[in-house]
Design a protein around this motif. Structure first.
Motif, PDB file in Angstrom:
ATOM      1  N   VAL A 147       0.879  -1.169   0.000  1.00 25.72           N
ATOM      2  CA  VAL A 147       0.000   0.000   0.000  1.00 25.72           C
ATOM      3  C   VAL A 147       0.914   1.216   0.000  1.00 25.72           C
ATOM      4  CG1 VAL A 147      -1.879   1.197   1.141  1.00 25.72           C
ATOM      5  CG2 VAL A 147      -1.683  -1.273   1.358  1.00 25.72           C
ATOM      6  N   CYS A 148       0.578   2.217  -0.804  1.00 23.67           N
ATOM      7  CA  CYS A 148       1.443   3.388  -0.948  1.00 23.67           C
ATOM      8  C   CYS A 148       0.660   4.663  -0.670  1.00 23.67           C
ATOM      9  CB  CYS A 148       2.009   3.461  -2.368  1.00 23.67           C
ATOM     10  SG  CYS A 148       2.758   1.926  -2.939  1.00 23.67           S
ATOM     11  N   LEU A 149       1.389   5.742  -0.452  1.00 26.51           N
ATOM     12  CA  LEU A 149       0.744   7.048  -0.319  1.00 26.51           C
ATOM     13  C   LEU A 149       1.762   8.154  -0.537  1.00 26.51           C
ATOM     14  CD1 LEU A 149       1.651   8.276   2.680  1.00 26.51           C
ATOM     15  CD2 LEU A 149      -0.135   6.752   3.482  1.00 26.51           C
ATOM     16  N   PHE A 150       1.239   9.340  -0.880  1.00 29.94           N
ATOM     17  CA  PHE A 150       2.038  10.563  -0.959  1.00 29.94           C
ATOM     18  C   PHE A 150       1.710  11.407   0.263  1.00 29.94           C
ATOM     19  CE2 PHE A 150       0.860  10.099  -5.643  1.00 29.94           C
ATOM     20  CZ  PHE A 150       2.016   9.410  -5.961  1.00 29.94           C
ATOM     21  N   TYR A 151       2.697  12.156   0.747  1.00 27.85           N
ATOM     22  CA  TYR A 151       2.404  13.163   1.768  1.00 27.85           C
ATOM     23  C   TYR A 151       3.467  14.241   1.723  1.00 27.85           C
ATOM     24  CZ  TYR A 151       6.085  11.343   4.885  1.00 27.85           C
ATOM     25  OH  TYR A 151       7.297  10.976   5.428  1.00 27.85           O
ATOM     26  N   ASP A 152       3.083  15.447   2.149  1.00 26.85           N
ATOM     27  CA  ASP A 152       4.049  16.542   2.222  1.00 26.85           C
ATOM     28  C   ASP A 152       4.063  17.214   3.586  1.00 26.85           C
ATOM     29  OD1 ASP A 152       1.625  17.835   2.111  1.00 26.85           O
ATOM     30  OD2 ASP A 152       2.009  18.863   0.218  1.00 26.85           O
ATOM     31  N   ASN A 153       3.224  16.730   4.486  1.00 23.02           N
ATOM     32  CA  ASN A 153       3.143  17.282   5.844  1.00 23.02           C
ATOM     33  C   ASN A 153       3.866  16.339   6.804  1.00 23.02           C
ATOM     34  OD1 ASN A 153       2.368  17.939   8.483  1.00 23.02           O
ATOM     35  ND2 ASN A 153       0.370  18.706   7.835  1.00 23.02           N
ATOM     36  N   PRO A 154       4.986  16.764   7.392  1.00 24.23           N
ATOM     37  CA  PRO A 154       5.734  15.892   8.301  1.00 24.23           C
ATOM     38  C   PRO A 154       4.905  15.373   9.472  1.00 24.23           C
ATOM     39  CG  PRO A 154       7.065  17.779   7.684  1.00 24.23           C
ATOM     40  CD  PRO A 154       5.664  18.052   7.172  1.00 24.23           C
ATOM     41  N   ASN A 155       3.960  16.176   9.954  1.00 25.84           N
ATOM     42  CA  ASN A 155       3.105  15.717  11.058  1.00 25.84           C
ATOM     43  C   ASN A 155       2.221  14.555  10.606  1.00 25.84           C
ATOM     44  OD1 ASN A 155       4.061  17.578  12.965  1.00 25.84           O
ATOM     45  ND2 ASN A 155       2.669  19.167  12.217  1.00 25.84           N
TER      46      ASN A 155
END
Length: 261
Positions: A233-241
């Motif tokens: 399962v994958c995901l993108f994120y740009d918020n370190p929290n």
């Protein structure tokens, strides 16, 4: 040599893409769902001595690129294919691959956004409760209603159709929690599900119900169920929290994903 791919190339294309199934989640999913003859989808491959070394997918007016070696593909050749579309060009892919297309004089890319790319291949055993529900088409209006209430989400006229198509085609699923008034207060979804992997999207909780661990609970349940069927399962994120939450579920950063749109 770069040429358009056909169904005759399928076995070598899939063997190439499955070397990196998470990064190639979207390309694999689109090939499995729509093949090589859809009017809105085309694929090109670069070949050296009979071996495929790079793939470019066009899905409607957006492109996704993947290669074997970031220093050994025909940048100008693939750029010339993308030049024929509307401008600016919408392109995405692993950051160090697609950034090779920057600053080419004849290619105008969209606005750049770089995100973390994370992957989870280990499910956590949890005790599921009846509170967690899997969405059906009848729940779409309530899901979109929640997203509309959150500033970070941008819904469009196509949002409902996209959710409906995902549920019908089994290329996506949504898990949710609701309050006593049967209002949906938190959701987590997948998209681009294929035989190997799935992408987590639509992680949201109503502002009045945050900091209660609802999104983490939903994501853990969703990841567990998806990994019963798939490898990753994958995901993108740009918020370190947000990244901390995902890592508590079992995700690990495996690189960066760049989008121009």
């Amino acid at each position: 040599m770069i040429r358009e791919l056909t169904v005759k190339d399928h076995s070598i294309v899939m063997e190439f893409l499955l070397q990196d199934p998470s990064i190639n989640l979207f390309i694999i999913g689109d090939i499995e769902a729509f093949g090589y003859h859809a009017t809105f989808q085309k694929l090109w491959g670069e070949f050296h001595q009979g071996d495929i070394t790079a793939v470019l997918l066009k899905y409607f007016e957006s492109y996704i690129f993947y290669c074997k070696d970031k220093n050994l593909f025909d940048v100008e050749g693939f750029a010339s294919i993308m030049q024929s579309t509307i401008h600016p060009v919408t392109l995405s892919g692993r950051a160090d691959f697609v950034e090779k297309f920057e600053n080419l004089p004849n290619l105008t890319l969209g606005k750049k956004k770089v995100t973390y790319f994370a992957q989870c291949g280990t499910k956590k055993e949890i005790q599921l409760t009846g509170m967690i529900k899997k969405a059906t088409i009848a729940d779409i209006d309530r899901i979109v209603g929640l997203r509309d209430s959150i500033d970070e989400f941008k819904t469009t006229d196509q949002t409902k159709n996209i959710l409906k198509k995902a549920i019908e085609s089994k290329t996506g699923r949504t898990y949710y929690l609701e309050n006593d008034k049967q209002e949906i207060i938190s959701t987590v979804s997948t998209t681009a599900e294929n035989s190997q992997s799935a992408m987590i999207v639509g992680v949201c909780t109503h502002k009045d119900y945050r900091n209660n661990g609802y999104a983490s609970k939903l994501m853990t349940a969703l990841v567990k169920d998806v990994l019963e069927e798939k490898q990753y399962v994958c995901l993108f994120y740009d918020n370190p929290n947000a990244g901390k939450i995902y890592k508590n579920v079992g995700f690990e950063d495996i690189g960066f994903w760049t989008m121009y749109r």
